[in-house]
Design a protein around this motif. Structure first.
Motif, PDB file in Angstrom:
ATOM      1  N   GLY A   5       0.809  -1.210   0.000  1.00 52.94           N
ATOM      2  CA  GLY A   5       0.000   0.000   0.000  1.00 52.94           C
ATOM      3  C   GLY A   5       0.838   1.253   0.000  1.00 52.94           C
ATOM      4  N   TYR A   6       0.136   2.362  -0.023  1.00 53.41           N
ATOM      5  CA  TYR A   6       0.755   3.683   0.012  1.00 53.41           C
ATOM      6  C   TYR A   6       1.195   4.024   1.431  1.00 53.41           C
ATOM      7  N   ARG A   7       0.349   3.709   2.412  1.00 52.48           N
ATOM      8  CA  ARG A   7       0.674   3.892   3.828  1.00 52.48           C
ATOM      9  C   ARG A   7       0.481   2.546   4.502  1.00 52.48           C
ATOM     10  N   VAL A   8       1.563   1.962   5.010  1.00 52.84           N
ATOM     11  CA  VAL A   8       1.512   0.597   5.532  1.00 52.84           C
ATOM     12  C   VAL A   8       1.978   0.557   6.985  1.00 52.84           C
ATOM     13  N   ALA A   9       1.442  -0.420   7.702  1.00 56.79           N
ATOM     14  CA  ALA A   9       1.787  -0.596   9.118  1.00 56.79           C
ATOM     15  C   ALA A   9       3.126  -1.309   9.241  1.00 56.79           C
ATOM     16  N   VAL A  10       4.016  -0.716  10.037  1.00 57.14           N
ATOM     17  CA  VAL A  10       5.333  -1.300  10.300  1.00 57.14           C
ATOM     18  C   VAL A  10       5.632  -1.160  11.791  1.00 57.14           C
ATOM     19  N   ASP A  11       5.522  -2.256  12.518  1.00 64.74           N
ATOM     20  CA  ASP A  11       5.848  -2.265  13.949  1.00 64.74           C
ATOM     21  C   ASP A  11       5.123  -1.153  14.718  1.00 64.74           C
ATOM     22  N   GLY A  12       3.826  -1.019  14.450  1.00 66.13           N
ATOM     23  CA  GLY A  12       3.025  -0.043  15.177  1.00 66.13           C
ATOM     24  C   GLY A  12       3.059   1.360  14.619  1.00 66.13           C
ATOM     25  N   GLU A  13       3.928   1.627  13.655  1.00 64.19           N
ATOM     26  CA  GLU A  13       3.967   2.913  12.968  1.00 64.19           C
ATOM     27  C   GLU A  13       3.284   2.776  11.615  1.00 64.19           C
ATOM     28  N   VAL A  14       2.999   3.919  10.991  1.00 68.25           N
ATOM     29  CA  VAL A  14       2.478   3.909   9.626  1.00 68.25           C
ATOM     30  C   VAL A  14       3.523   4.562   8.726  1.00 68.25           C
ATOM     31  N   LEU A  15       4.050   3.780   7.809  1.00 72.70           N
ATOM     32  CA  LEU A  15       5.065   4.256   6.874  1.00 72.70           C
ATOM     33  C   LEU A  15       4.403   4.756   5.604  1.00 72.70           C
ATOM     34  N   ASN A  16       4.642   6.028   5.260  1.00 72.52           N
ATOM     35  CA  ASN A  16       4.261   6.550   3.956  1.00 72.52           C
ATOM     36  C   ASN A  16       5.350   6.126   2.986  1.00 72.52           C
ATOM     37  N   VAL A  17       5.019   5.181   2.113  1.00 70.01           N
ATOM     38  CA  VAL A  17       6.037   4.540   1.286  1.00 70.01           C
ATOM     39  C   VAL A  17       6.627   5.507   0.266  1.00 70.01           C
ATOM     40  N   LEU A  18       5.807   6.358  -0.346  1.00 75.64           N
ATOM     41  CA  LEU A  18       6.333   7.270  -1.357  1.00 75.64           C
ATOM     42  C   LEU A  18       7.241   8.333  -0.742  1.00 75.64           C
ATOM     43  N   ARG A  19       6.885   8.812   0.426  1.00 78.96           N
ATOM     44  CA  ARG A  19       7.737   9.795   1.106  1.00 78.96           C
ATOM     45  C   ARG A  19       8.793   9.131   1.981  1.00 78.96           C
ATOM     46  N   TRP A  20       8.645   7.879   2.240  1.00 80.69           N
ATOM     47  CA  TRP A  20       9.466   7.081   3.162  1.00 80.69           C
ATOM     48  C   TRP A  20       9.606   7.810   4.499  1.00 80.69           C
ATOM     49  N   ILE A  25      13.939   2.256   9.081  1.00 78.30           N
ATOM     50  CA  ILE A  25      13.274   1.315   8.171  1.00 78.30           C
ATOM     51  C   ILE A  25      14.071   1.316   6.873  1.00 78.30           C
ATOM     52  N   ASP A  26      14.978   0.379   6.750  1.00 80.71           N
ATOM     53  CA  ASP A  26      15.877   0.302   5.594  1.00 80.71           C
ATOM     54  C   ASP A  26      15.083  -0.103   4.359  1.00 80.71           C
ATOM     55  N   PRO A  27      15.023   0.749   3.324  1.00 76.38           N
ATOM     56  CA  PRO A  27      14.245   0.407   2.134  1.00 76.38           C
ATOM     57  C   PRO A  27      14.638  -0.930   1.508  1.00 76.38           C
ATOM     58  N   GLU A  28      15.926  -1.230   1.511  1.00 76.42           N
ATOM     59  CA  GLU A  28      16.384  -2.458   0.866  1.00 76.42           C
ATOM     60  C   GLU A  28      16.085  -3.704   1.688  1.00 76.42           C
ATOM     61  N   GLN A  29      15.810  -3.522   2.951  1.00 78.43           N
ATOM     62  CA  GLN A  29      15.376  -4.639   3.784  1.00 78.43           C
ATOM     63  C   GLN A  29      13.860  -4.752   3.811  1.00 78.43           C
ATOM     64  N   PHE A  30      13.185  -3.647   3.629  1.00 77.48           N
ATOM     65  CA  PHE A  30      11.720  -3.651   3.578  1.00 77.48           C
ATOM     66  C   PHE A  30      11.227  -4.433   2.364  1.00 77.48           C
TER      67      PHE A  30
END
Length: 366
Positions: free
Chosen positions: A102-117, A128-133
Motif C-alpha cells: 500500500g501507500y501507507r503501511v503498518a510497520v511495527d506499530g507505525e504507519v510508513l508513507n512509502v512514497l515519502r518514506w 526502516i531500511d528500504p532495501e530490507q523492507f
C-alpha cells in the motif's frame, strides 16, 4: 462502479507480468502482449502514472498516438496505488510476494508513507531500511537503465523498488526523451522510463479539462519517444493504475466504529482499519452496517483467501495489513486525519473498480 471487486489477473494479463515477459520470455508470447515487444532488438518500457484504460478510451480523439498503438487492457494489482503497482512492475512479483502492500503501511506499530518514506516522526530511512523492507531484485537483477525524475533517484521508495538499477535522471519531459534516445544510441537492450504527470494532474484537478490536456501532452510524449526509436526497437506503454473523480465526496467514519479502532493505514479508497485488541469482529460488524453501501467491507483474511494479493502472501506482507478494509466501490474516499498532503485530492485511486484496475499495455515500433 460494479457489484464485485475486480481481482488482479496475477500470472496473466497483469502489470506484474510485463517485465518477466520482456526480460525473460518463455517459448510463447503471452496473448495479451503484442509480439513486436518480445521480438524487438531494444525495448523501452514507459510507465505513464495514472493513465487508466477506461480514461484513455474516453479520450482517444485527444490521444491519437496512443490510439494507434497495438495492444489492450491489463489489470493492475491490489491496491491500485503507485507504491504497490510500481514495485510489482519492477520486480515482476505480486504484492503478497514483495510486501509493498500500500501507500501507507503498518510497520511495527507505525504507519510508513512509502512514497515519502516517512512516519509521524519524519524521515524513516534511519530505522526502516528500504532495501530490507523490499528485498527482491528489480528487473530480475538485470540492472537496466532507468529514466526517471532526477529527484527520485535518492528516495527511500526508489531504494525499495529500484535497488541497483542504473539511474538516468531527467527534469522535464523533453529531457526524458533525450535520455531515452541517448541510451538507445548507446545500445541499451532494455530501458525503463517513468512519467508522473497524468497522475499529478488527476489528483489536483480531477478528470476534467486539465486531465484532458495532460493526456494530450502525455500522448505527445509517447510520440516523441517513438520518434527516437531506431529500427528494430519497440516501445511498450503501460500504467500503474487508473483514476476515479471523487471531488468532495469524502466519507468520515461513523462514530460507532471509533471505539474499536486503534489507527488507520492505507488511503482514501482502500482504507485499512486496525482494531484495538479483541475488537476486530465488532469493528467489522460496525463497518458493514454503516459503510457497506459505499464500500466492500472485508477482513484481512478475506482479502488473502480471495487472492487479492496473489496466490502467496509472505509473513511480512500479512503483518503490514490491517484488520478490516473499506474498499470504495462508489466514487468516494474515506477520511483519515493522519493521511493528508499539500492539497485536497480531487481524483483518486486505490480501490478495485474497473476504472482503477484496468490499464493499457500498448506497443509501438521504430
Amino acid at each position: 462502479m460494479g457489484d464485485h471487486p475486480l481481482i488482479p489477473d496475477y500470472g496473466g494479463a497483469c502489470i506484474a507480468s510485463i517485465v518477466p515477459a520482456l526480460l525473460e520470455p518463455g517459448p510463447t508470447t503471452p496473448p495479451w502482449l503484442p509480439a513486436a515487444a518480445v521480438e524487438a532488438d531494444q525495448v523501452v518500457l514507459l510507465v505513464l502514472d495514472g493513465l487508466g484504460w477506461d480514461q484513455l478510451q474516453d479520450r482517444l480523439a485527444t490521444a491519437p498516438t496512443l490510439a494507434g498503438l497495438d495492444g489492450g487492457p491489463v489489470t493492475s494489482v491490489t491496491p491500485t496505488t503507485t507504491a504497490t503497482a510500481l514495485t510489482s512492475i519492477a520486480t515482476g512479483l505480486t504484492p503478497g510476494e514483495h510486501g509493498v502492500v500500500g501507500y501507507r503501511v503498518a510497520v511495527d506499530g507505525e504507519v510508513l508513507n512509502v512514497l515519502r518514506w516517512s512516519t509521524a516522526d519524519g524521515d524513516a530511512r534511519r530505522h526502516i531500511d528500504p532495501e530490507q523492507f523490499q528485498t527482491h531484485p528489480a528487473f530480475a537483477a538485470h540492472r537496466p537503465a532507468v529514466v526517471t525524475k532526477a529527484e527520485f533517484a535518492s528516495s527511500g521508495f526508489s531504494g525499495a523498488h529500484l535497488c541497483e538499477v542504473r539511474f538516468n535522471g531527467y527534469r522535464v519531459p523533453s529531457t526524458l526523451v533525450t535520455e531515452v534516445g541517448r541510451l538507445l544510441r548507446g545500445g541499451e537492450p532494455f530501458i525503463y522510463a517513468y512519467y508522473d504527470g497524468v497522475d499529478k494532474v488527476a489528483h489536483e484537478y480531477g478528470l476534467g479539462e486539465h486531465y484532458d490536456a495532460e493526456v494530450a501532452a502525455a500522448d505527445r510524449l509517447v510520440g516523441d519517444v517513438l520518434s527516437v526509436l531506431p529500427p528494430g526497437a519497440a516501445l511498450v506503454v503501460t500504467a500503474d493504475h487508473g483514476q476515479v473523480h471523487v471531488g468532495d465526496r469524502i466519507r468520515t467514519l461513523h462514530r460507532d466504529l471509533l471505539p474499536h479502532i486503534s489507527y488507520q493505514s492505507g488511503e482514501g479508497r482502500f482504507r485499512w482499519l486496525h482494531a484495538r485488541s479483541g475488537r476486530a469482529p465488532a469493528l467489522h460488524e460496525a463497518a458493514l452496517a454503516h459503510h457497506g453501501h459505499d464500500a466492500w467491507v472485508v477482513t484481512r483474511e478475506e482479502t488473502i483467501e480471495q487472492g487479492w494479493w496473489g496466490p502467496a502472501v509472505s509473513s511480512a506482507a500479512r503483518g503490514r495489513l490491517g484488520d478490516v478494509a473499506l474498499v470504495a466501490r462508489e466514487p468516494v474516499s474515506f477520511h483519515d486525519d493522519a493521511d493528508s498532503g499539500p492539497f485536497v485530492l480531487v481524483g483518486r485511486h486505490g480501490s478495485l473498480t474497473r476504472d482503477e484496475m484496468l490499464v493499457p499495455c500498448l506497443v509501438g515500433t521504430g
